[in-house]
Design an enzyme around this catalytic site. Sequence first.
Site, short mmCIF file in Angstrom:
data_model
loop_
_atom_site.label_atom_id
_atom_site.label_comp_id
_atom_site.label_asym_id
_atom_site.label_seq_id
_atom_site.Cartn_x
_atom_site.Cartn_y
_atom_site.Cartn_z
N LEU A 60 1.44 13.47 -9.35
CA LEU A 60 0.81 13.63 -8.03
C LEU A 60 1.99 14.13 -6.91
CD1 LEU A 60 -1.37 10.52 -7.37
CD2 LEU A 60 -2.03 12.74 -8.06
N PHE A 74 -6.41 5.78 -9.05
CA PHE A 74 -5.86 4.52 -9.61
C PHE A 74 -4.20 4.79 -9.77
CE2 PHE A 74 -10.03 4.66 -11.23
CZ PHE A 74 -10.51 3.56 -11.09
N SER A 82 -5.79 -3.56 -3.24
CA SER A 82 -5.20 -4.77 -3.88
C SER A 82 -5.36 -6.04 -2.90
CB SER A 82 -3.73 -4.86 -4.24
OG SER A 82 -3.10 -5.96 -4.58
N THR A 129 -3.48 -8.01 -1.98
CA THR A 129 -2.14 -8.44 -1.52
C THR A 129 -2.24 -7.97 -0.27
OG1 THR A 129 0.02 -7.78 -1.97
CG2 THR A 129 -1.12 -6.03 -2.24
N TYR A 149 5.53 -3.06 -3.04
CA TYR A 149 4.50 -2.42 -3.53
C TYR A 149 3.15 -2.90 -2.99
CZ TYR A 149 0.10 -3.05 -6.51
OH TYR A 149 -1.07 -2.95 -7.00
N LYS A 174 -0.09 -0.58 -0.64
CA LYS A 174 -1.53 -0.61 -0.50
C LYS A 174 -1.93 -0.69 1.07
CE LYS A 174 -1.95 -0.46 -4.83
NZ LYS A 174 -2.43 0.92 -5.51
N TYR A 196 -8.73 -5.37 -5.49
CA TYR A 196 -8.91 -6.06 -6.65
C TYR A 196 -7.97 -7.14 -6.29
CZ TYR A 196 -9.07 -1.15 -8.55
OH TYR A 196 -9.16 0.11 -8.92
N ASN A 254 3.25 -9.94 -14.86
CA ASN A 254 1.90 -10.76 -14.75
C ASN A 254 1.68 -11.73 -15.74
OD1 ASN A 254 1.35 -7.59 -13.56
ND2 ASN A 254 1.19 -9.19 -12.26
N LEU A 255 0.80 -12.53 -15.47
CA LEU A 255 0.45 -13.89 -16.31
C LEU A 255 -0.07 -13.44 -17.63
CD1 LEU A 255 0.57 -16.94 -16.60
CD2 LEU A 255 -1.68 -16.69 -15.47
N ARG A 294 8.01 -19.07 -8.13
CA ARG A 294 8.42 -17.71 -7.92
C ARG A 294 8.27 -17.34 -6.37
NH1 ARG A 294 5.03 -12.97 -11.15
NH2 ARG A 294 3.64 -13.66 -9.73
P1 NAD Z 1 -1.33 1.35 -14.72
O1 NAD Z 1 0.23 1.46 -14.41
O2 NAD Z 1 -1.94 0.98 -16.10
O3 NAD Z 1 -1.96 2.72 -14.57
C1 NAD Z 1 -1.55 3.72 -13.64
C2 NAD Z 1 -1.48 4.85 -14.04
O4 NAD Z 1 -0.89 5.87 -13.04
C3 NAD Z 1 -0.35 5.05 -15.25
O5 NAD Z 1 -1.15 5.59 -16.13
C4 NAD Z 1 0.58 5.81 -14.73
O6 NAD Z 1 1.20 6.72 -15.93
C5 NAD Z 1 -0.20 6.93 -13.64
N1 NAD Z 1 0.73 7.34 -12.59
C6 NAD Z 1 1.74 6.40 -11.87
N2 NAD Z 1 2.15 7.23 -10.93
C7 NAD Z 1 1.77 8.57 -11.35
C8 NAD Z 1 1.76 9.77 -10.53
N3 NAD Z 1 2.93 10.28 -9.62
N4 NAD Z 1 1.27 10.78 -10.63
C9 NAD Z 1 0.57 10.83 -11.78
N5 NAD Z 1 0.05 9.69 -12.50
C10 NAD Z 1 0.82 8.77 -12.18
O7 NAD Z 1 -1.88 0.37 -13.75
P2 NAD Z 1 -3.14 -0.16 -13.49
O8 NAD Z 1 -3.19 -1.74 -13.71
O9 NAD Z 1 -4.51 0.30 -14.33
O10 NAD Z 1 -3.46 -0.14 -11.92
C11 NAD Z 1 -4.35 1.06 -11.23
C12 NAD Z 1 -4.34 0.82 -9.90
O11 NAD Z 1 -4.94 -0.27 -9.63
C13 NAD Z 1 -2.96 1.01 -9.21
O12 NAD Z 1 -3.05 1.71 -8.16
C14 NAD Z 1 -2.54 -0.36 -9.04
O13 NAD Z 1 -1.75 -0.53 -8.06
C15 NAD Z 1 -3.98 -0.87 -8.54
N6 NAD Z 1 -4.08 -2.42 -8.66
C16 NAD Z 1 -3.60 -2.98 -10.07
C17 NAD Z 1 -3.71 -4.37 -10.19
C18 NAD Z 1 -3.47 -4.81 -11.35
O14 NAD Z 1 -3.27 -6.44 -11.56
N7 NAD Z 1 -3.26 -4.30 -12.60
C19 NAD Z 1 -4.22 -5.27 -8.99
C20 NAD Z 1 -4.43 -4.67 -7.69
C21 NAD Z 1 -4.41 -3.02 -7.69
N1 UFG Z 2 2.79 -16.76 -13.34
C1 UFG Z 2 3.44 -17.54 -14.32
N2 UFG Z 2 4.37 -16.92 -15.14
C2 UFG Z 2 4.47 -15.84 -15.59
C3 UFG Z 2 3.74 -14.80 -14.78
C4 UFG Z 2 3.05 -15.31 -13.60
O1 UFG Z 2 3.35 -18.65 -13.89
O2 UFG Z 2 5.29 -15.35 -16.22
C5 UFG Z 2 1.83 -17.29 -12.30
C6 UFG Z 2 2.29 -16.61 -10.88
O3 UFG Z 2 3.45 -17.59 -10.44
C7 UFG Z 2 1.11 -16.68 -10.22
C8 UFG Z 2 0.04 -16.51 -11.20
O4 UFG Z 2 0.61 -16.60 -12.55
O5 UFG Z 2 0.72 -17.98 -9.68
C9 UFG Z 2 -0.43 -14.97 -11.37
O6 UFG Z 2 0.55 -14.05 -11.20
P1 UFG Z 2 0.40 -12.57 -11.57
O7 UFG Z 2 1.98 -11.93 -11.47
O8 UFG Z 2 -0.23 -12.37 -12.70
O9 UFG Z 2 -0.60 -11.89 -10.39
P2 UFG Z 2 -0.27 -12.29 -8.84
O10 UFG Z 2 -1.36 -13.12 -8.34
O11 UFG Z 2 1.29 -12.58 -8.37
O12 UFG Z 2 -0.35 -10.62 -8.42
C10 UFG Z 2 -1.36 -9.91 -8.84
C11 UFG Z 2 -0.98 -8.35 -9.03
C12 UFG Z 2 -0.43 -7.60 -7.93
C13 UFG Z 2 -1.41 -7.98 -6.70
C14 UFG Z 2 -1.50 -9.21 -6.61
C15 UFG Z 2 -2.63 -9.61 -5.48
O13 UFG Z 2 -0.15 -8.35 -9.92
O14 UFG Z 2 -0.57 -6.28 -8.17
O15 UFG Z 2 -2.16 -9.82 -7.67
O16 UFG Z 2 -2.97 -11.04 -5.35
F1 UFG Z 2 -1.05 -7.13 -5.51
#
Ligand code: NAD
Ligand code: UFG
Length: 335
Positions: free
Chosen positions: A59, A80, A124, A126, A150, A154, A178, A200-201, A291
Amino acid sequence: MKVLITGGTGYIGSHVVVELLEQGHEVEIIDNLINSKITVLDQIEKITGKKPTFHQVDLLDQPALEEVLTNTHFDLVMHFAGLKSVAESVEQPLKYYSNNITGTINLLSVMQKTEVYNFIFSSSATVYGDQGTGECVETMPTGTGITNPYGKTKYMIEEILKDLAVANPNFNIVALRYFNPIGNHSSGLIGEDPNGIPNNLMPYIMKVAKGELKELSIFGNDYDTDDGTCLRDFIHVVDLAKGHLAAINGLKPGFTTYNLGTGMPTSVLQMVNAFEKISGKSLPHKFAERRPGDLAILYANPSKAKTELNWQTELTVEDAIKDTLTFLAQPQNNP
Ligand code: NAD
Ligand code: UFG
């Protein structure tokens, strides 16, 4: 519809691609493969019988982006692509601001130039920061108390989208906030399997279940919750993906936000216990310090999406765990 998906080989994007293809939409993907693998396209084909067109484009490379949007006229862009590690964003903020914010601005600039005005953005929970009660409603103010770069990207992108929708009334923009996506497609053919030590958990639990990591640390058991561990709104990624199809109906002039969550918080300890019960194996874990930056309770009020998009979750945390075990049992995930 002809839909362009940025980040379509990633965890959430690939699940949305599957749902779109199954509903008969035409899909093209842009991804730079920084956090995903090209083989995801074969897995998508195994599930749907269709292989989406793929463009390996960053991008940050605006001319390459422009070529894709000039060669094909898309009805809709779902965005995404982005970097998503909270911990890495604290260490390398410029990388996150550049990739996520500049990447989004490039995409929107090219969309405006090529007259593509329907946009769905991966936001998110967040953005809510710390609201005190733990329950998040779309009408709440956003942007204060976000503890990492991060999360701030958002929030900042949502602000940019708001301003753009005012400046150019052709735009129909939806930001989907999300909560905590987990699980994978029931086939086990696509899912999340990060390299290295996950933040992440669920990915951490998966690595412990595979024996790649020794034990899970549960961060904090002295929170003001029933079992002392944090509460989160874990949403099955297939429900989340379906929320994107529902959001197409919510596209209207201006900027609109929807929470995508279940509305039902689950504790970290409940998640561990459910994983042990369903897998039939113990999951080594210990209690550790809190954390930094974690909130005790965070969950969605999902009413707006239900009322306006006719969408609500159908799958449970138990379904997500079963599907995770199917994913882990795939030969390619057990080399
Ligand atoms: P992911 O890392 O699996 O997917 C993101 C994709 O974007 C990857 O395939 C990566 O290669 C691609 N990418 C990153 N930077 C790029 C760039 N500059 N150009 C082209 N491609 C690029 O992550 P995901 O979990 O599928 O998340 C998708 C979206 O949802 C993200 O924007 C993330 O911030 C958002 N989101 C995810 C979560 C979560 O817990 N997974 C929670 C809230 C929001
Ligand atoms: N946790 C543990 N042990 C681990 C990992 C996580 O105990 O090894 C706990 C964390 O302390 C938290 C819960 O599991 O209480 C969930 O943690 P995650 O890291 O899986 O998720 P978060 O809720 O912290 O964050 C997620 C996404 C972010 C997003 C956010 C919004 O990772 O991208 O939700 O709520 F911004």
